[in-house]
Enzyme design. Structure first.
Site, PDB file in Angstrom:
ATOM      1  N   ASP A 203      -2.903  -0.250  -4.272  1.00 26.34           N
ATOM      2  CA  ASP A 203      -2.594  -1.371  -2.885  1.00 26.34           C
ATOM      3  C   ASP A 203      -3.039  -0.525  -1.294  1.00 26.34           C
ATOM      4  OD1 ASP A 203       0.698  -1.609  -1.431  1.00 26.34           O
ATOM      5  OD2 ASP A 203      -0.223   0.388  -0.171  1.00 26.34           O
ATOM      6  N   GLU A 261      -4.806  -4.838  -5.183  1.00 29.89           N
ATOM      7  CA  GLU A 261      -4.169  -5.416  -4.042  1.00 29.89           C
ATOM      8  C   GLU A 261      -5.635  -5.349  -2.902  1.00 29.89           C
ATOM      9  OE1 GLU A 261      -0.695  -6.478  -0.949  1.00 29.89           O
ATOM     10  OE2 GLU A 261      -2.096  -4.345  -1.134  1.00 29.89           O
TER      11      GLU A 261
HETATM   12  C1  GLC Z   1       0.688  -3.281   0.388  1.00 34.82           C
HETATM   13  C2  GLC Z   1       2.286  -3.859  -0.480  1.00 34.82           C
HETATM   14  C3  GLC Z   1       3.143  -3.979   0.817  1.00 34.82           C
HETATM   15  C4  GLC Z   1       3.295  -2.427   1.776  1.00 34.82           C
HETATM   16  C5  GLC Z   1       1.869  -2.538   2.375  1.00 34.82           C
HETATM   17  C6  GLC Z   1       1.848  -1.256   2.316  1.00 34.82           C
HETATM   18  O1  GLC Z   1       0.637  -4.425   0.507  1.00 34.82           O
HETATM   19  O2  GLC Z   1       2.229  -4.819  -1.391  1.00 34.82           O
HETATM   20  O3  GLC Z   1       4.575  -3.886   0.567  1.00 34.82           O
HETATM   21  O4  GLC Z   1       4.309  -3.024   2.474  1.00 34.82           O
HETATM   22  O5  GLC Z   1       0.658  -2.908   1.516  1.00 34.82           O
HETATM   23  O6  GLC Z   1       1.936  -0.341   1.907  1.00 34.82           O
END
Ligand code: GLC
Length: 549
Positions: A203, A261
């Site tokens: 994440d 991500e």
């Molecule tokens: C990422 C996740 C999202 C979350 C953010 C903070 O972007 O996909 O859902 O709110 O991180 O953890």
């Protein structure tokens, strides 16, 4: 490492646990619910699951605020339920990827609780980013950073210290310059890898390291979707962390993988995360953000393949996830870029023609599935679900909605619990009479898994058939993609040569406004996202595959 990773051509199904299946009737999806539906996923034909966070959490951000990285939240079940899920998934040949959230933890995590009770300047505070404020009495935040969930990225404690949170105040950012933070996450990885998980999704992978001195951005505003250059994203120091993580992953057999991500300004920056000694994959958010235009898709496909290929990494393809407006609704409006953004939601809603959006979404699926690389599907897209824009305000839970004071709808609309069967809520999501955590639209009876199963024209059937053909016919992974010239700007035609002995597949997608002949196609299509015209033309917003002859 020379062996070919299983992930290079995998179809990975993103399972938003909270909204997938609720076994105990409390309105929230859970791990036993997932286990009870694994056969659905094998029938669908995916290779792996990515489970969004199920750890102990006060749920200030749907579980992306983790209070204990080594335990399951009682809402979602127990560690024994997790082990059962993993065993049952593996028994079916499904791999399991879990979500690791290293940029921040919950304000309820023991470390942050200890920091709160410790004094300014104490070692307990050094695991986070605590600073004195600006102004005579320290009354202004230490710098100008804005939270991705809106508002300042700093919150002040009664003792005068400020702490950094790029997301909600309940999600304090960890200080990755601190050796204990690094050691702790290495151990958390081992905890789950030892249990047998096949991979991790990281994440906010681009956020961990901040520029030394936490300098001002110099201009206001950040967005979740467009990674402008900032002192808090994409700092060189993150790569050293992923090199260490890669060596941990590589110390396991069978192979374990990691996907980043990282919302970055361009594919060149993304490719740095998937160099040979770093992560295996990164989400292709440029593909997700492309507008409905042949030129835009062709550019993003070419540049993704070229740039990812230059570091030896597979490309990934993704249209939706739990942070963006579902692509049926997005494509209805024809918008690209950061359209997924919680920000754009109300504008998208106003323009949505859902029948058009669904036609385009089905065509986009047939564009995406034969591309070389790995594909991520988001739960419910196989049912053609649209974004739910009209949730009642009091039901909304996304901190973006609250922090923007309702000026942005936030991300709840793509997180509505799945419809499985029946004519009224909860549509089999939970036991009859249970109340899902977000209300499901009345129109979802006809979108349920039961309503679509065995129906030739349904979106679920399209996904099942296309995934089967993808397995059987197309040379996956590193295979070649050959564009064919096609008169007219708004049509994409490409060939994917088959494996030894297989003829391969021709794919055509019409993104324009008039029906077109597909010169290279012979005979009836193997699969089409909608009917061809009686004389065999490919209508607008339609895609099809043919066997190459
Ligand atoms: C990422 C996740 C999202 C979350 C953010 C903070 O972007 O996909 O859902 O709110 O991180 O953890």
């Amino acid at each position: 490492m020379s062996r070919r990773s299983w992930s290079r051509d995998a179809v990975i199904y993103q399972l938003y646990v909270r909204s997938f299946a609720d076994s105990d009737g409390d309105g929230t999806g859970d791990l036993l619910g997932v286990t009870s539906r694994l056969d659905y996923l094998t029938d669908l034909g995916v290779d792996a699951l990515w489970l969004t966070p199920f750890y102990r959490s006060p749920m200030a951000d749907g579980g992306y605020d983790v209070a204990d990285y080594r335990d399951v939240d009682p809402r979602f079940g127990t560690l024994a339920d997790f082990d059962k899920l993993l065993m049952e998934a593996h028994a079916r040949g499904l791999r399991v990827i879990i979500d690791v959230v290293p940029n921040h933890c919950s304000d309820q995590h023991v470390w942050f609780q200890a920091a709160l009770t410790a004094a300014p300047g104490s070692p307990e505070r050094q695991r986070f980013h605590f600073r004195l404020g600006r102004g005579e009495a320290g009354e202004r935040p230490p710098n100008d950073w804005q939270s991705i969930f809106r508002g300042p990225a700093w919150t002040r404690l009664p003792d005068g210290d400020w702490y950094l949170h790029l997301f909600a105040p309940e999600q304090p950012d960890l200080n990755w310059d601190h050796p204990e933070v690094r050691a702790e996450f290495a151990n958390v990885l081992r905890f789950w890898l030892d249990r047998g998980v096949d991979g991790i999704r990281i994440d906010v992978a681009h956020g961990l390291v901040k520029a030394p001195g936490l300098p001002d951005v110099g201009h206001q505003g950040t967005t979740l979707l467009v990674g402008d250059e900032t002192p808090f994203f994409d700092q060189d120091g993150v790569h050293e962390i992923y090199r260490e993580w890669r060596s941990i992953l590589d110390s396991y057999e069978p192979e374990r993988i990691a996907v980043a991500e990282a919302w970055l300004p361009n594919v060149y920056r993304t490719a740095r995360y998937v160099r040979p000694d770093e992560l295996h994959q990164a989400f292709n958010f440029e593909f997700l953000g492309a507008p409905w235009s042949a030129g835009a898709y062709r550019r993003v496909v070419d540049s993704s393949l070229e740039v990812m290929g230059s570091v030896g990494a597979p490309t990934t393809w993704v249209m939706s996830n739990h942070d963006v407006v579902r692509h049926v609704s997005r494509l209805a409006a024809g918008v690209g870029g950061a359209a997924g953004g919680a920000r754009a939601a109300s504008g998208v809603a106003a323009q949505a023609d859902l029948a058009l959006g669904l036609r385009r979404a089905r065509a986009a699926t047939l564009l995406m599935l034969p591309l070389p690389g790995s594909v991520y599907l988001y739960q419910g897209e196989e049912l053609g679900l649209p974004e739910v824009f009209d949730l009642p305000d009091e039901a909304r839970q996304d901190p973006v909605f609250v922090r923007s004071k309702g000026t942005e709808l936030g991300r709840d609309g793509c997180r509505v619990p799945l419809p499985w069967s029946g004519s009224q809520p909860p549509y089999g999501f939970g036991p009859a009479g249970s109340v899902p955590w977000l209300p499901q639209p009345a129109s979802w009876a006809e979108s349920s898994v039961a309503a679509q199963s065995g129906v030739a024209s349904s979106t679920l059937t399209l996904y099942r058939d296309a995934l089967r053909l993808r397995r059987e016919l197309v040379a996956l992974g590193d295979g070649e993609l050959r564009w064919l010239d096609q008169p007219g700007d708004e049509v994409l035609v490409f060939e994917r040569p088959g494996r030894a002995g297989d003829p391969g597949v021709l794919c055509a997608v019409n993104l324009g406004s008039v029906a077109v002949p597909v010169a290279a196609a012979t005979g009836p299509p193997l699969i089409a996202s909608g009917p061809l015209t009686p004389d065999g033309l490919l209508p607008p917003d339609t895609a099809a595959w043919w066997t190459i002859r």
